[in-house]
Every structure is written in structure tokens, then in C-alpha cells.
Design a protein around this motif. Structure first.
Motif, mmCIF file in Angstrom:
data_model
loop_
_atom_site.group_PDB
_atom_site.id
_atom_site.type_symbol
_atom_site.label_atom_id
_atom_site.label_comp_id
_atom_site.label_asym_id
_atom_site.label_seq_id
_atom_site.Cartn_x
_atom_site.Cartn_y
_atom_site.Cartn_z
ATOM 1 N N GLY A 155 31.056 22.714 -0.386
ATOM 2 C CA GLY A 155 29.759 23.307 -0.668
ATOM 3 C C GLY A 155 29.703 23.986 -2.017
ATOM 4 N N GLN A 156 28.703 24.833 -2.155
ATOM 5 C CA GLN A 156 28.434 25.483 -3.435
ATOM 6 C C GLN A 156 27.996 26.914 -3.169
ATOM 7 O OE1 GLN A 156 28.753 23.555 -6.218
ATOM 8 N NE2 GLN A 156 28.179 25.053 -7.791
ATOM 9 N N LEU A 157 28.686 27.879 -3.787
ATOM 10 C CA LEU A 157 28.296 29.276 -3.711
ATOM 11 C C LEU A 157 27.638 29.682 -5.024
ATOM 12 C CD1 LEU A 157 31.326 31.034 -1.943
ATOM 13 C CD2 LEU A 157 29.154 30.307 -0.957
ATOM 14 N N ASP A 158 26.418 30.209 -4.946
ATOM 15 C CA ASP A 158 25.695 30.618 -6.142
ATOM 16 C C ASP A 158 26.152 31.971 -6.658
ATOM 17 O OD1 ASP A 158 24.196 28.298 -6.073
ATOM 18 O OD2 ASP A 158 22.661 29.196 -4.794
ATOM 19 N N SER A 159 26.777 32.763 -5.773
ATOM 20 C CA SER A 159 27.280 34.079 -6.176
ATOM 21 C C SER A 159 28.635 34.305 -5.529
ATOM 22 C CB SER A 159 26.298 35.181 -5.757
ATOM 23 O OG SER A 159 26.108 35.168 -4.347
ATOM 24 N N GLY A 160 29.337 35.307 -5.981
ATOM 25 C CA GLY A 160 30.664 35.582 -5.449
ATOM 26 C C GLY A 160 30.618 35.968 -3.980
ATOM 27 N N ASP A 214 33.088 37.941 -1.621
ATOM 28 C CA ASP A 214 34.311 38.728 -1.479
ATOM 29 C C ASP A 214 35.365 38.299 -2.494
ATOM 30 O OD1 ASP A 214 35.771 40.796 -0.345
ATOM 31 O OD2 ASP A 214 36.789 39.437 1.037
ATOM 32 N N LEU A 215 34.977 38.353 -3.782
ATOM 33 C CA LEU A 215 35.857 38.109 -4.935
ATOM 34 C C LEU A 215 36.124 36.633 -5.212
ATOM 35 C CD1 LEU A 215 38.493 40.989 -4.445
ATOM 36 C CD2 LEU A 215 36.284 41.042 -5.655
ATOM 37 N N LEU A 216 35.509 35.720 -4.472
ATOM 38 C CA LEU A 216 35.655 34.304 -4.804
ATOM 39 C C LEU A 216 34.789 33.959 -6.016
ATOM 40 C CD1 LEU A 216 35.573 32.535 -1.308
ATOM 41 C CD2 LEU A 216 37.571 33.156 -2.667
ATOM 42 N N VAL A 217 35.244 32.961 -6.785
ATOM 43 C CA VAL A 217 34.509 32.536 -7.973
ATOM 44 C C VAL A 217 33.304 31.699 -7.549
ATOM 45 C CG1 VAL A 217 34.624 31.164 -10.091
ATOM 46 C CG2 VAL A 217 36.572 32.572 -9.401
ATOM 47 N N PRO A 218 32.104 31.983 -8.055
ATOM 48 C CA PRO A 218 30.935 31.145 -7.738
ATOM 49 C C PRO A 218 31.166 29.712 -8.194
ATOM 50 C CG PRO A 218 30.257 33.214 -8.747
ATOM 51 C CD PRO A 218 31.742 33.140 -8.893
ATOM 52 N N GLY A 219 30.564 28.775 -7.458
ATOM 53 C CA GLY A 219 30.718 27.361 -7.779
ATOM 54 C C GLY A 219 31.157 26.575 -6.571
ATOM 55 N N SER A 220 31.843 25.469 -6.808
ATOM 56 C CA SER A 220 32.271 24.592 -5.728
ATOM 57 C C SER A 220 33.339 25.268 -4.864
ATOM 58 C CB SER A 220 32.827 23.278 -6.294
ATOM 59 O OG SER A 220 31.836 22.592 -7.037
ATOM 60 N N VAL A 221 33.224 25.079 -3.548
ATOM 61 C CA VAL A 221 34.194 25.651 -2.608
ATOM 62 C C VAL A 221 34.494 24.633 -1.511
ATOM 63 C CG1 VAL A 221 33.559 28.066 -2.993
ATOM 64 C CG2 VAL A 221 32.355 26.726 -1.237
ATOM 65 N N ARG A 222 35.680 24.725 -0.979
ATOM 66 C CA ARG A 222 36.061 23.995 0.230
ATOM 67 C C ARG A 222 36.144 24.999 1.378
ATOM 68 N NH1 ARG A 222 40.944 22.544 0.373
ATOM 69 N NH2 ARG A 222 41.728 23.611 -1.489
ATOM 70 N N SER A 223 35.776 24.573 2.571
ATOM 71 C CA SER A 223 35.781 25.501 3.697
ATOM 72 C C SER A 223 36.158 24.782 4.982
ATOM 73 C CB SER A 223 34.410 26.171 3.858
ATOM 74 O OG SER A 223 33.402 25.190 4.052
ATOM 75 N N GLU A 224 36.636 25.580 5.919
ATOM 76 C CA GLU A 224 36.998 25.071 7.246
ATOM 77 C C GLU A 224 36.696 26.150 8.274
ATOM 78 O OE1 GLU A 224 41.218 24.333 9.140
ATOM 79 O OE2 GLU A 224 40.641 22.564 7.959
ATOM 80 N N LEU A 225 35.980 25.765 9.318
ATOM 81 C CA LEU A 225 35.610 26.681 10.396
ATOM 82 C C LEU A 225 36.140 26.137 11.714
ATOM 83 C CD1 LEU A 225 34.070 29.125 11.537
ATOM 84 C CD2 LEU A 225 32.013 27.711 11.582
ATOM 85 N N ILE A 245 37.428 29.953 3.270
ATOM 86 C CA ILE A 245 36.727 29.422 2.099
ATOM 87 C C ILE A 245 37.678 29.471 0.907
ATOM 88 C CG2 ILE A 245 34.699 29.612 0.612
ATOM 89 C CD1 ILE A 245 33.327 31.205 2.815
ATOM 90 N N ILE A 246 37.783 28.356 0.169
ATOM 91 C CA ILE A 246 38.703 28.254 -0.967
ATOM 92 C C ILE A 246 37.895 27.874 -2.208
ATOM 93 C CG2 ILE A 246 40.776 27.136 -1.881
ATOM 94 C CD1 ILE A 246 41.533 26.466 1.009
ATOM 95 N N ASP A 247 38.052 28.650 -3.293
ATOM 96 C CA ASP A 247 37.303 28.368 -4.509
ATOM 97 C C ASP A 247 38.095 27.440 -5.434
ATOM 98 O OD1 ASP A 247 39.203 29.902 -5.833
ATOM 99 O OD2 ASP A 247 37.923 31.665 -6.036
ATOM 100 N N THR A 248 37.537 27.178 -6.617
ATOM 101 C CA THR A 248 38.148 26.217 -7.547
ATOM 102 C C THR A 248 39.461 26.722 -8.145
ATOM 103 O OG1 THR A 248 36.744 27.122 -9.303
ATOM 104 C CG2 THR A 248 35.955 25.151 -8.147
ATOM 105 N N LEU A 249 39.706 28.012 -8.079
ATOM 106 C CA LEU A 249 40.964 28.579 -8.576
ATOM 107 C C LEU A 249 42.052 28.619 -7.508
ATOM 108 C CD1 LEU A 249 39.636 31.573 -10.727
ATOM 109 C CD2 LEU A 249 40.214 29.246 -11.468
ATOM 110 N N GLY A 250 41.709 28.143 -6.315
ATOM 111 C CA GLY A 250 42.674 28.136 -5.229
ATOM 112 C C GLY A 250 42.737 29.431 -4.454
ATOM 113 N N ARG A 251 41.886 30.390 -4.787
ATOM 114 C CA ARG A 251 41.866 31.642 -4.040
ATOM 115 C C ARG A 251 41.075 31.444 -2.748
ATOM 116 N NH1 ARG A 251 40.135 36.081 -8.493
ATOM 117 N NH2 ARG A 251 38.279 34.751 -8.465
ATOM 118 N N SER A 252 41.526 32.082 -1.681
ATOM 119 C CA SER A 252 40.904 31.877 -0.366
ATOM 120 C C SER A 252 40.390 33.194 0.204
ATOM 121 C CB SER A 252 41.899 31.249 0.614
ATOM 122 O OG SER A 252 42.991 32.117 0.858
ATOM 123 N N ASN A 253 39.384 33.064 1.061
ATOM 124 C CA ASN A 253 38.814 34.178 1.797
ATOM 125 C C ASN A 253 38.738 33.776 3.262
ATOM 126 O OD1 ASN A 253 36.129 35.246 3.124
ATOM 127 N ND2 ASN A 253 36.808 36.806 1.676
#
Length: 241
Positions: free
Chosen positions: A91-96, A98-109, A144-152
Motif C-alpha cells: 500500500g501507500q502511506l501519505d503521512s508517517g 509511528d515513525l515510518l517513512v511515508p510512501g510505499s509499505v508492505r503489511s501483513e495482518l 507494516i514495513i516501509d521502504t527503509l526496512g523499518r517495521s511497526n
């Protein structure tokens, strides 16, 4: 929550038992549930929409049930149920978030729950009616994992008491029946509603069922919140002895 469980148990015992099974009955079913998620998850003041932001799609769903019914009038019947759903998406996050970088993200629920239900048969003829108490061991986990590999990670874990009600109407001499069952609780701002309706065909020991199931969950675990709904059709096959 413990006081709520005790009150619900006392109410169940006050209503029981009007009818008991004539013979011992044991059964088990396995089913597939084509469930879609909607709703949101939040961590502190950050919130993400499961559909619009994460674009989740179904990966796997498993449903298992087993039950034991007996003719002893004082003791409740026993039902075990296990449900596991897993969805992932890009998906795509338009804003941060919890410290994730806005932009493309991978997620699993992933949602997992194990139910122990103690119930009594109030009616047992062409109209079947059961009433009982379910203890649900529930866990939900969103990563949720952002393009820098950081996860929430947003998590929710709880053991919840729910009221259980099931009804089935048999069409005599056909093997066909229609019915539904529900588990529900609402307490201190948290709520769980889980219901399904179905049509069933029974041939000898085999039971074939198709229907629709929906779970609505609103649960806070500290700063983590899951406010989600799962719904969709299901099919199952089982054996009854």
C-alpha cells in the motif's frame, strides 16, 4: 473482565438445562472462509485504514470445529473452534505512521482465535436451540514495513468471555436445514460480535455447509487499537458420529 465472565456464567446456568441429548454425539468440521478485512488500526495518535492505505488481500483462512454432546442433564456440552486468517498487501502511506517513512509499505495482518464453548440444548427436535458461554483466546497482529526496512507492529491479545447462541431449523425427511450462531460481548468500550448464517445438507455421517460469516472487533490493548471487520462466504465439510 473477570466479573463480567462470572456474571455471564451465572446467567447461563440459570437458564439451563431444559433438554439434553438422547445419545452421545461427536463431530468435527473443516472449513474455508473467504474473508475480507475492513476498518482501521491505530498506535497512539497514528491511524491507518486497512483497505485504502494497506490494500490487504486474503492469503489464507482456516476454520476448525469439534464438539461433544451427551445425555447428562446437568453438565454442559462442549464445543471447540479455531479460526485463523492472514492477509498481506502493498500500500501507500501519505503521512508517517509511528515513525515510518511515508510512501510505499508492505503489511501483513493476522488474526487467530481459539474458542471453548460450554452450552446447553434448550430445544432438540426439528427446531434446535443452544445457549452457552464462550471463552475466546484472541490475538491480532499487524506489521507494516516501509521502504527503509523499518517495521511497526500493532498487537492485541486477550481472553474474552462471550455469550453463545445457536439455532437450526430442520426440514423433515430432507436432510436440509438452515441456521446460524453468534458469539457476542460488549464491555468497557471493547466489543466483539461474531455471527454466521448457513444452509446445510446432511447425508448419513457427512455434513456439508455453506453460508456467510462476519466478525466485528473493536479492542484496545494499551496504545494499540484494532477496529476491524471480517466478512465473507464460507464452506465447510464435517463428520458427525
Amino acid at each position: 473482565m473477570r466479573k463480567l465472565m462470572m456474571a455471564m456464567g451465572a446467567s447461563m446456568l440459570a437458564a439451563a438445562p431444559v433438554v439434553s441429548a438422547d445419545i452421545l454425539g461427536v463431530g468435527a468440521t473443516f472449513g474455508y472462509w473467504d474473508a475480507d478485512y475492513s476498518g482501521s488500526a491505530s498506535k497512539g495518535n497514528d491511524r491507518v485504514d486497512l483497505e485504502q492505505d494497506l490494500n490487504l488481500s486474503s492469503d489464507s483462512n482456516a476454520n476448525l470445529t469439534a464438539y461433544f454432546e451427551h445425555p447428562v442433564p446437568v453438565l454442559p456440552n462442549v464445543r471447540l473452534a479455531y479460526t485463523r486468517t492472514k492477509q498481506s498487501g502493498n500500500g501507500q502511506l501519505d503521512s508517517g505512521y509511528d515513525l515510518l517513512v511515508p510512501g510505499s509499505v508492505r503489511s501483513e495482518l493476522e488474526l487467530e482465535q481459539l474458542d471453548l464453548t460450554l452450552y446447553y440444548e434448550l430445544l432438540d427436535n426439528w427446531v434446535n436451540l443452544d445457549l452457552g458461554l464462550t471463552v475466546r483466546d484472541f490475538s491480532g497482529d499487524l506489521v507494516i514495513i516501509d521502504t527503509l526496512g523499518r517495521s511497526n507492529q500493532t498487537k492485541a491479545d486477550a481472553v474474552l468471555p462471550l455469550l453463545y447462541l445457536a439455532a437450526r431449523f430442520d426440514l423433515p425427511l430432507t436432510g436440509v436445514s438452515v441456521g446460524g450462531d453468534a458469539n457476542a460481548v460488549s464491555f468497557d468500550g471493547d466489543s466483539v460480535y461474531d455471527f454466521n448464517v448457513y444452509g446445510q445438507y446432511e447425508l448419513s455421517l457427512l455434513q456439508l455447509r455453506a453460508g456467510y460469516r462476519q466478525i466485528s472487533l473493536d479492542y484496545d490493548d494499551g496504545d494499540d487499537n484494532l477496529d476491524i471487520e471480517l466478512s465473507g462466504p464460507f464452506v465447510s465439510a464435517g463428520l458427525r458420529f
